[in-house]
Design an enzyme around this catalytic site. Structure first.
Site, PDB file in Angstrom:
ATOM      1  N   GLU A 222     -18.520  31.775  67.520  1.00 21.93           N
ATOM      2  CA  GLU A 222     -18.639  31.207  65.525  1.00 21.93           C
ATOM      3  C   GLU A 222     -17.202  31.068  65.622  1.00 21.93           C
ATOM      4  OE1 GLU A 222     -23.162  31.432  65.475  1.00 21.93           O
ATOM      5  OE2 GLU A 222     -21.839  33.437  64.991  1.00 21.93           O
TER       6      GLU A 222
ATOM      7  N   TYR B 199     -24.267  36.929  37.806  1.00 18.45           N
ATOM      8  CA  TYR B 199     -22.683  37.178  39.258  1.00 18.45           C
ATOM      9  C   TYR B 199     -22.668  36.164  40.337  1.00 18.45           C
ATOM     10  CZ  TYR B 199     -20.565  40.572  36.757  1.00 18.45           C
ATOM     11  OH  TYR B 199     -19.356  41.383  35.887  1.00 18.45           O
TER      12      TYR B 199
END
Length: 210
Positions: free
Chosen positions: A74, A120
C-alpha cells in the site's frame, strides 16, 4: 529531524497506537518523508506493535525499494498522496475499530462521512470523503486518493479503514487518533438528538486548523 530519529519516532508512535488498540495484528501501515525524494514506511505484513527501527523500508518517490525489509504494497497510495499534497509529510493508515465499522455502513455522505459535531474534528480533519471499495493493493486506490489529496487531509476507504495525513509524523498520528475518537462518538450518539456545529462555527474553526 534526521533519518535515525524519524525511524525511532515511527517505531515509538506505532507501538503506542498498537498498545491502545488502534491497530491489530499486521494491519495498517505508516510512512514519513525523509526528504523530497525518500520516505520511510512499515514493512509488508508487519505489526505496528513489533517494529524495529533498522528494519523499516526506505523507498523513493518512484516506489523503488532501497533498503530495509520489503515495504507494504500500500506504499503506492502513500506516494500518490505525497505527490498531490505537498504539505503532507507523513501518512497513517489504520484498520481502527470505529472508523472501519463506519466505512462498512451504506448511504454515507461521500463528500463528508461525519457531519461535524466537535470542534477538533473540524480543526484537525476538516472533511472526510469516502473512497469506493477497491481490493487492498489495487492501484486504483492511489488514483482515487490522488484526486482527493489536494483538498483533503484524511480519507475513508469503504469497507477498509482511514488514511490520514499530517505536517509531520506526530501530527498525522494525532489526526488519526482524533478521527477515530470522533467515529467512536458517532456510534455512541447514533439514534440520539445530536447538536451539530453551525456553518458559521465550522467556517471559524476551519480558519483555526491545527
Amino acid at each position: 529531524m534526521n533519518e535515525q530519529k524519524q525511524r525511532e519516532q515511527l517505531v515509538s508512535l506505532a507501538k503506542s497506537m498498537f498498545d491502545r488498540g488502534y491497530a491489530t495484528g499486521g494491519a495498517g501501515n505508516i510512512s514519513v518523508k525523509v526528504d523530497d525524494e525518500l520516505l520511510l514506511t512499515t514493512p509488508t505484513g508487519s505489526s505496528l506493535g513489533r517494529l524495529a527501527a533498522e528494519n523499516l523500508s526506505l523507498v523513493n518517490m518512484d516506489g523503488e525499494h532501497l533498503s530495509g525489509e520489503k515495504p507494504s504494497k500500500e506504499v503506492t497510495f502513500h506516494i500518490e498522496i505525497y505527490r498531490h499534497r505537498p504539505q503532507a509529510k507523513a501518512i497513517v493508515h489504520l484498520h481502527s475499530t470505529y472508523l472501519t465499522a463506519l466505512s462498512c455502513l451504506d448511504n454515507l455522505d461521500r463528500r463528508n462521512v461525519i457531519k461535524p459535531f466537535t470542534p477538533y474534528y473540524v480543526m484537525r480533519i476538516g472533511k472526510l470523503p469516502l473512497v469506493d471499495y477497491l481490493n487492498p493493493g489495487d492501484k486504483r486506490i492511489g488514483a482515487e486518493l490522488a484526486k482527493l489529496a489536494p483538498d483533503y487531509r484524511a480519507y475513508l476507504l469503504a469497507n477498509h479503514g482511514p488514511v490520514v495525513t499530517g505536517k509531520d509524523l506526530l501530527d498525522a498520528v494525532d489526526n488519526a487518533e482524533e478521527l477515530e475518537e470522533t467515529a467512536k462518538l458517532y456510534f455512541l450518539l447514533r439514534g440520539g438528538g445530536v447538536s451539530y456545529l453551525t456553518e458559521e462555527n465550522i467556517e471559524i474553526l476551519t480558519k483555526k486548523s491545527v
